[in-house]
Scaffold this active site. Structure first.
Site: not given
Length: 779
Positions: A201, A232, A236, A314, A346, A348, A515, A726
């Site tokens: 990603q 998902f 990342e 987050r 997903r 985060f 994000a 998300e």
């Protein structure tokens, strides 16, 4: 939109036909001229141990074995940490989780690689692992500094509240279960350079990690991503591992090397969604208005930091969800355990934070004998007041009340709630539950500098267009949206536009496709490049019209690009076809290539004060779900789900609807069936599709209604759209709490059920049994 081959171009994913036909090329389909080697990983069998010695001599004698590498063979830095440098590429002195890579094998065949793995002799001194989050907390194994955000006077508000409730909640991990497991092919090219095909990603970060472990400059490494078979969040940062390993083997052997993890290996050695253990106290009025909320979030980070700090941030930002709470304090703490490093997934961190306030509101409603939906509405953020979050950002363009009105009518919520109550009165062993839950989700990377994107657009002399951008297509339809954006901005048909594979050699220094920002950031970068090209082409158009003597003093803004033509809207005259104008530009020596760039404006956050504007905007959604459970077996089915979601002016309604469906179903899996079990030594026990229960067609709602909120354009975004990847995940809390509502019905909604997430069959049955025991004891 015009039809092509009988198919509405808006209804199709960019790769839909090639996926179904099997023509789509994924990395594991690739073979470099028969010269490719198989890369294989030897992982630790122990969750915690010292490595005393590694002997590869016998393994190297096996025919077909070309190389075996350990930490001492890394030419650069033995480091994979994307933010905090605490994750080694290959374990050298100790292992910290089962599956941690110790040795890399390059072989002519899988069989040779498997045989060599058995011949490598490693001596360990086994240590006692820390596997449980609560155990790590007791031992003080904090992996990073704690975080806190506070607004108002929480202590005073709690002491003055008419009612208070305290509670705790455990939310479990979740396996990403992307269809394409972690995969990479590294091809050595001349002058110690490498071309890397990675299922990542974040191509720029993968490029950086490879350069670090190889000890070369980034310009020696090109990372290309044509498509990713699902991610998902699991690719990342953790796609970097196989990319680094494949690159090390390719450098050592000077041959292409591919690593493609098996499903079992992938599930054993990769990180999951962070489990959270949360504690809270909530103060509220007799009507259910929340006056104070005091929360402690504890995350199981696993063995290293990875993205834990950003995920915790987050979670802290979203612990309010859709509710204005004037006095709120939230602590975030992350703890180290001997399991693979947990990572992005997903949402985060937002699902773990939102689950806490949603459980608290559900408990308030039961305590007061009120409908939880009414308590939620009472506490919604206001449209012109009561609209500042605990971190100081104003909730602008609030859609919560509009969503409520539309969803209540669409779902016939109050009528169905009465029907559910009537059903439960007449059925002893089958119970139904219904719940309404909202979501308010901030859109932007909370690390401000990541909110940037680049693009490169080439127009060729036949009028065809090639778009390069920094986003990754991983099944979410990003390329389809970008293709449409480019076509609309240039005023041409989508048939003229093709997208190149994402590549660090074309668009450098990009951020992760994560994000929910892929279309927002890259779409605006593409628009910026289109604007530059149109400005040049307008100049060509003006000069050509001036030659005719028909036009004088033409203004750039009066020249329109649409329907494959370029013309002046103010004066009659001959329009140019887009293709003819492009040819004229070429013969006039006008550049037909342009880079684009975008950075999200007005983002800032002071971590010390806990105040700022970390999000460009908020996305909103709301869902009602009704479930039925068998109280003897805990078999659960979702009878119906109604969703109304805010996507601004949708870039592609069909793709957005698919994202909402997929996000909701994936969320309901986390909330119900997706449980990960470990033994006392740290082995994950359900690491295959026959033991890890993701949702199937039998687990989706029997009636599934999704409506996109209309006539709510989102200002200052690409074509007034909103991100959608998300936010729908959190709408699955309506299923989780509908199950709790059904459980509660077994005791006449008089007693608070014991409940956690996921609500597996065991959780449901234990909860029902405890309610029955409590009822018996009261008698």
């Amino acid at each position: 939109m015009p039809e092509k081959n009988g198919i509405d171009s808006l209804s199709t994913h960019d790769s839909a036909v090639s996926h179904v036909s099997g023509e789509a090329i994924f990395i594991n389909d690739m073979d470099e001229a028969g010269n490719m080697l198989i890369g294989h990983i030897l992982g630790s069998p122990h969750a915690s141990a010292r490595i005393l010695s590694v002997d590869t001599a016998e393994a190297m004698k096996i025919p077909g074995i070309i190389a075996i590498l350990t930490a001492k063979d890394i030419p650069g830095e033995n480091q994979l940490g994307p933010v905090v440098k605490d994750e080694v590429c290959l374990a050298a002195d100790k292992t910290e989780f089962i599956g941690q890579a110790i040795a890399l094998i390059a072989a002519e065949s899988h069989e040779a690689a498997f045989e060599a793995e058995q011949k490598i002799i490693i001596k360990y001194s086994v240590l006692e692992p820390v596997l449980q989050l609560q155990e790590a907390m007791e031992q003080g194994k904090m992996i990073s500094a704690p975080r806190k955000i506070e607004t108002g006077d929480v202590e005073k508000a709690l002491s003055e509240s008419e009612h208070t409730l305290s509670g705790e909640l455990m939310t479990g991990p979740q396996e990403h279960w992307y269809l394409e497991t972690q995969t990479c092919l590294c091809v050595p090219v001349e002058r110690s350079s490498y071309y890397v095909y990675s299922s990542t990603q974040h191509p720029s970060e993968t490029q950086s990690i490879i350069a670090t472990v190889l000890g070369v400059e980034k310009n020696r490494v090109s990372v290309e991503v044509k498509r990713v078979g699902g991610a998902f969040g699991g690719k990342e940062t953790q796609a970097n591992h196989v990319a680094a390993w494949a690159s090390l083997l390719a450098r050592n052997t000077n041959r292409p090397v591919k690593i493609h993890l098996s499903r079992e290996t992938d599930q054993i050695m990769t990180g999951k969604r962070h489990p959270f253990y949360s504690k809270y106290i909530v103060g509220f009025t007799k009507n259910g208005l929340i006056k104070a909320f005091d929360v402690e979030l504890n995350a199981d980070a696993g063995a290293t930091t990875d993205l834990t700090n950003a995920i915790m941030e987050r979670a802290i930002f979203h612990v309010d969800n859709a509710y204005f709470i004037p006095n709120l304090r939230v602590y975030g703490k992350a703890w180290k355990t001997n399991k693979p490093s947990n990572t992005a997934f997903r949402g985060f961190g937002a699902p773990q934070g939102i689950a806490v306030i949603e459980q608290a509101i559900d408990r308030i409603a039961r305590y007061l004998g009120k409908d939880a939906a009414d308590i939620r509405k009472l506490n919604f953020y206001g449209e012109s007041n009561n609209n500042i979050t605990h971190f100081g950002e104003v909730v602008e363009n609030n859609r919560l009340h509009l969503l409520w009105d539309k969803l209540i009518a669409q779902s016939a919520y109050y009528e169905r709630k009465e029907n559910v109550d009537e059903f439960n009165k007449n059925n002893s062993y089958t119970k139904r539950g219904i719940a309404l839950t909202p979501v308010k989700f901030g859109i932007s990377f909370t690390t401000s500098f990541l909110n940037q994107a680049g693009a490169l657009i080439n127009i060729y002399t036949d009028g065809s267009v090639l778009v390069n951008h920094g986003g990754v297509e991983m099944g979410q339809g990003l390329h389809s949206k970008i293709r449409r954006i480019a076509a609309l901005e240039l005023g041409i048909s989508e048939d003229r536009v093709t997208l190149s594979p994402t590549c660090t050699a074309s668009v450098p220094n990009t951020s992760a496709t994560a994000a929910s920002s892929g279309a927002d950031l890259n779409g605006m970068a593409v628009k910026n490049a289109c604007d530059k090209l149109k400005e040049r082409l307008r100049g060509v158009y003006i000069k050509e019209m001036e030659k005719t003597g028909i036009f004088e003093e033409l203004c750039q803004e009066n020249i329109i690009f649409e329907n494959d033509k370029v013309y002046c809207k103010e004066k009659a005259g001959l329009p140019f076809s887009f293709s003819d104008l492009v040819k004229t530009a070429y013969t006039s020596r006008v550049s037909l290539s342009a880079t684009g760039f975008y950075k999200t404006p007005d983002l800032y956050f002071d971590k010390k004060d806990g105040k700022g504007r970390p999000f460009h905007y908020f996305a909103f959604g709301m869902a009602v779900s009704e479930v039925e459970i068998d109280t003897l077996t805990a078999f659960t089915k979702i009878l119906r789900t109604d969703i109304v979601h805010d996507v601004g002016d949708s870039l592609n309604p069909h793709i957005d609807m698919g994202q909402i469906r997929g996000g909701f179903v994936q969320g309901s899996g986390w909330c119900t069936t997706e449980e990960i079990k470990y033994d006392e030594k740290g082995h994950v026990l359900n690491h295959s599709p026959d033991t890890y229960k993701i949702p199937t067609i039998m687990d989706i709602p029997e009636i599934f209604n999704i409506v996109l909120l209309e006539k709510v354009p989102n200002p200052n975004t690409i074509r007034k759209s909103k991100a959608v990847g998300e936010p729908p995940f959190m709408l699955a809390f309506s299923v989780w709490l509908a199950i709790k509502d059904a459980i509660s019905a077994t005791a006449g909604h008089k007693t608070e059920p014991e409940f956690s997430l996921p609500a597996t069959n065991e959780v449901i049955l234990h909860s029902i049994e405890k309610l029955r025991v409590q009822a018996t004891n009261k008698q």
